[in-house]
Design an enzyme around this catalytic site. Structure first.
Site, PDB file in Angstrom:
ATOM      1  N   ASP A   1      -8.737   1.494  -4.911  1.00  0.00           N
ATOM      2  CA  ASP A   1      -7.559   0.727  -4.529  1.00  0.00           C
ATOM      3  C   ASP A   1      -6.343   1.250  -5.307  1.00  0.00           C
ATOM      4  O   ASP A   1      -6.189   0.917  -6.460  1.00  0.00           O
ATOM      5  CB  ASP A   1      -7.760  -0.766  -4.765  1.00  0.00           C
ATOM      6  CG  ASP A   1      -8.410  -1.076  -6.116  1.00  0.00           C
ATOM      7  OD1 ASP A   1      -8.868  -0.166  -6.838  1.00  0.00           O
ATOM      8  OD2 ASP A   1      -8.444  -2.272  -6.457  1.00  0.00           O
TER       9      ASP A   1
ATOM     10  N   ARG B   1      -3.928 -10.722  -1.683  1.00  0.00           N
ATOM     11  CA  ARG B   1      -4.833 -10.808  -2.832  1.00  0.00           C
ATOM     12  C   ARG B   1      -4.148 -11.643  -3.923  1.00  0.00           C
ATOM     13  O   ARG B   1      -3.017 -11.329  -4.311  1.00  0.00           O
ATOM     14  CB  ARG B   1      -5.148  -9.418  -3.378  1.00  0.00           C
ATOM     15  CG  ARG B   1      -5.979  -8.530  -2.485  1.00  0.00           C
ATOM     16  CD  ARG B   1      -5.974  -7.084  -2.980  1.00  0.00           C
ATOM     17  NE  ARG B   1      -4.627  -6.533  -2.902  1.00  0.00           N
ATOM     18  CZ  ARG B   1      -4.121  -5.650  -3.775  1.00  0.00           C
ATOM     19  NH1 ARG B   1      -4.852  -5.231  -4.787  1.00  0.00           N
ATOM     20  NH2 ARG B   1      -2.897  -5.190  -3.626  1.00  0.00           N
TER      21      ARG B   1
ATOM     22  N   GLU C   1      -8.349   4.502 -18.484  1.00  0.00           N
ATOM     23  CA  GLU C   1      -9.143   4.335 -17.261  1.00  0.00           C
ATOM     24  C   GLU C   1      -9.087   5.541 -16.344  1.00  0.00           C
ATOM     25  O   GLU C   1      -9.984   5.774 -15.541  1.00  0.00           O
ATOM     26  CB  GLU C   1      -8.676   3.097 -16.490  1.00  0.00           C
ATOM     27  CG  GLU C   1      -7.229   3.186 -16.025  1.00  0.00           C
ATOM     28  CD  GLU C   1      -6.832   2.082 -15.064  1.00  0.00           C
ATOM     29  OE1 GLU C   1      -7.723   1.481 -14.451  1.00  0.00           O
ATOM     30  OE2 GLU C   1      -5.628   1.838 -14.930  1.00  0.00           O
TER      31      GLU C   1
END
Length: 581
Positions: A325, A290, A516
């Site tokens: 993830d 990625r 978050e």
């Protein structure tokens, strides 16, 4: 980048086109940037670890054309022995060739922001109402507008141009993210910011029109993977608030197009009891690390064979597409680590629940628009989904839905909040399952934590595992329990809402920020683990708290939350000591 990696990317795309599980040829175009998605510059800069976070580099805009930047880098390579690049010269190259991240974005104050939206008046407790007022203010700090230069010179940016301003999650996440935005939009609608919410929905429709799907986030390096498909449900939220039938009629073909992407490119056939069921999974057959986590992926796979490396890279991308993830949820192997990530083997409960709700919503939309043939198509798809979810995902012994491994033909027996997603999606026909699911939840240890439901009961160090709790998962569980007819389920929903509001409030008072993720244990702190430091902002955390305060604010009080917490933490141990003496 090595020649074989470019070959693998091409080969992977070919595999995806020819795959026998129903994958289609109309895939979104791959990112062809030799700077942001592949190539020598990406490889050398990320492995040099010039920045603490790999995402920093791929978010930097170019100071010149890609061709000139690449030519400049080739000159740097030629000045050194083969395979070597002087780190100091590499740093100079980056500083002279790239802008700092975020140059293409400017702060944006939403013009439809209101100081005192009506829902605030329904929050009885003055402390919680004041906090909700602060969270309403946060929308202004998270607004971003993309420069027109991104539209004019797109090859100089990793940012994808969209026509309307966006509300970003916050922190390192400088662009829109797909499934985050569902809870952001719900929060915006509560804040009476319908124009901003509609603009974000229009951006996602623009993505579908342009790419055939909604990418993971607003960067070109996210183009080959999506995230859980919430676009139709965003439209559902907007329609509930505004009932703009003209807007729906104009855009429902794009909602159908996104649904087709998932059915054509993320479907898999499961055979059980002599019957075939079409279900969905996360599957991203694209090689290479990625770009935003290049060095992490590269080093993780360093000791694997070339083939095993590319397989792992693809599975990591699929996990990123899931939104989880990373998590033990995707681990199938001997090490119990990221090396065992095999996301594409999993038929996930939550993904199929989301699509179940999407099918029901599209059937209702088409009925509302007077299009009976299309409505019948999605009603039929919904019935097939209901049958499949119950046949493939329901575990009779545990009394809950579980992820299904298509290689081993078995369920994953571990607890995850996603196991309850069919309650949230109303993706069941037999109402007797509700009591069984409530019993499953009570018999697990998931309700025993002070600050909400953990993402799993496995402490792997990954951020989508214990002890982290995440806003969207809390909300899906709470809303799923609340909308049943079970009084016990509703009671649990309220208690969970209290816990989640409590930890968010306590952390906000400590740090003057929303985060978050949160730790479900202890005295209240942000979550941790994973590839990067916990981020503050934070879009979906704000949206979920506003929704919980709107639903329960008339009878939820700060004093009750704090009293409950204090009694549990301080009085309960004293009680045990007294009994022991």
């Amino acid at each position: 980048m090595a020649w074989w990696l470019d070959w693998w990317v091409t080969f992977s795309v070919t595999l995806c086109v020819l795959h026998t599980s129903g994958f289609a040829a109309d895939l979104p175009p791959p990112c062809d940037s030799k700077i942001y998605c592949s190539g020598n510059i990406l490889h050398h800069v990320q492995l040099a670890k010039i920045f603490d976070d790999d995402k920093h580099f791929v978010d930097m805009a170019l100071k010149d054309t890609p061709a000139k930047i690449n030519k400049k880098f080739q000159s740097l390579l030629l000045s050194r022995p083969v395979g070597e690049v002087d780190r100091d010269k590499l740093i100079t190259f980056v500083n002279t060739s790239f802008h700092h991240p975020g140059i293409e974005l400017s702060p944006w104050n939403p013009p439809d922001w209101h100081e005192s939206p009506e829902f605030l008046s329904r929050i009885a407790d003055s402390d919680l109402r004041s906090w909700a007022t602060d969270l309403n203010d946060l929308w202004k700090s998270l607004g971003r507008k993309i420069s027109e230069d991104v539209k004019v010179q797109p090859d100089r940016y990793s940012q994808i141009y969209v026509p309307n301003p966006v509300i970003v999650p916050g922190g390192r996440f400088r662009e829109f993210y797909y499934w985050d935005s569902y809870w952001v939009i719900n929060g915006l609608l509560l804040s009476e910011m319908s124009d901003t919410a509609r603009g974000m929905i229009e951006n996602f429709l623009y993505m579908v029109d342009r790419y055939g799907m909604v990418p993971n986030g607003g960067r070109v390096y996210y183009l080959r993977r999506s995230q859980p498909p919430f676009l139709t449900l965003m439209m559902e939220s907007y329609m509930t608030k505004e009932n703009n039938v003209t807007f729906l009629r104009e855009n429902i073909p794009l909602l159908a197009k996104e649904y087709d992407f998932w059915m054509q490119n993320r479907s898999v056939s499961v055979t059980l009891g002599g019957k075939n069921y079409t279900m969905n999974r996360h599957y991203v057959p694209v090689g290479g690390p990625r770009p935003e986590s290049y060095s992490v992926d590269y080093e993780l796979a360093e000791n694997l064979t070339a083939e095993a490396k590319e397989s792992l890279y693809a599975e990591l991308k699929a996990a990123a597409e899931s939104g989880w993830d990373f998590s033990s949820r995707w681990f199938y192997g001997a090490t119990g680590t990221l090396l065992d990530t095999n996301t594409s083997l999993v038929v996930p409960v939550d993904l199929n629940s989301i699509l179940c709700r999407v099918e029901r919503t599209l059937a209702r939309f088409y009925t509302q628009l007077g299009m009976p043939e299309e409505a019948a198509k999605y009603s039929s798809a919904l019935q097939h989904r209901l049958d499949a979810v119950q046949a493939v995902l329901w575990d009779k012994e545990l009394g809950v839905w579980l992820d299904f491994n298509i290689e081993d033909n078995r369920h994953n027996p571990n607890f995850y909040p996603s196991n309850l997603a069919p309650l949230w999606a109303s993706c069941y026909s037999d109402t007797e399952v509700v009591d069984k699911v409530v019993s499953y939840l009570e018999e697990s240890t998931a309700l025993s934590y002070l600050n909400g439901i953990p993402t799993s009961l496995n402490n792997t160090g990954q951020q989508w595992d214990f002890p982290n709790g995440w806003a969207p998962l809390q909300h899906m569980v709470i809303e799923g329990l609340e909308q049943t007819q079970s009084s016990k389920a509703k009671e649990i929903a309220f208690k969970l809402a209290q816990k989640w509001v409590k930890v968010n409030y306590k952390v906000y008072k400590t740090y003057d920020a929303m985060f978050e993720k949160y730790d479900v244990e202890g005295d209240g702190k942000p979550g941790g683990g994973g590839e990067y430091d916990v981020q503050l902002g934070f879009g979906w955390s704000n949206g979920v708290i506003l929704q919980l305060l709107d639903r329960y604010g008339s009878h939820m009080t700060n004093s009750a939350i704090c009293t409950s917490f204090s009694w549990t933490v301080f009085t309960l141990p004293l009680l045990f000591m007294t009994v022991w003496v």
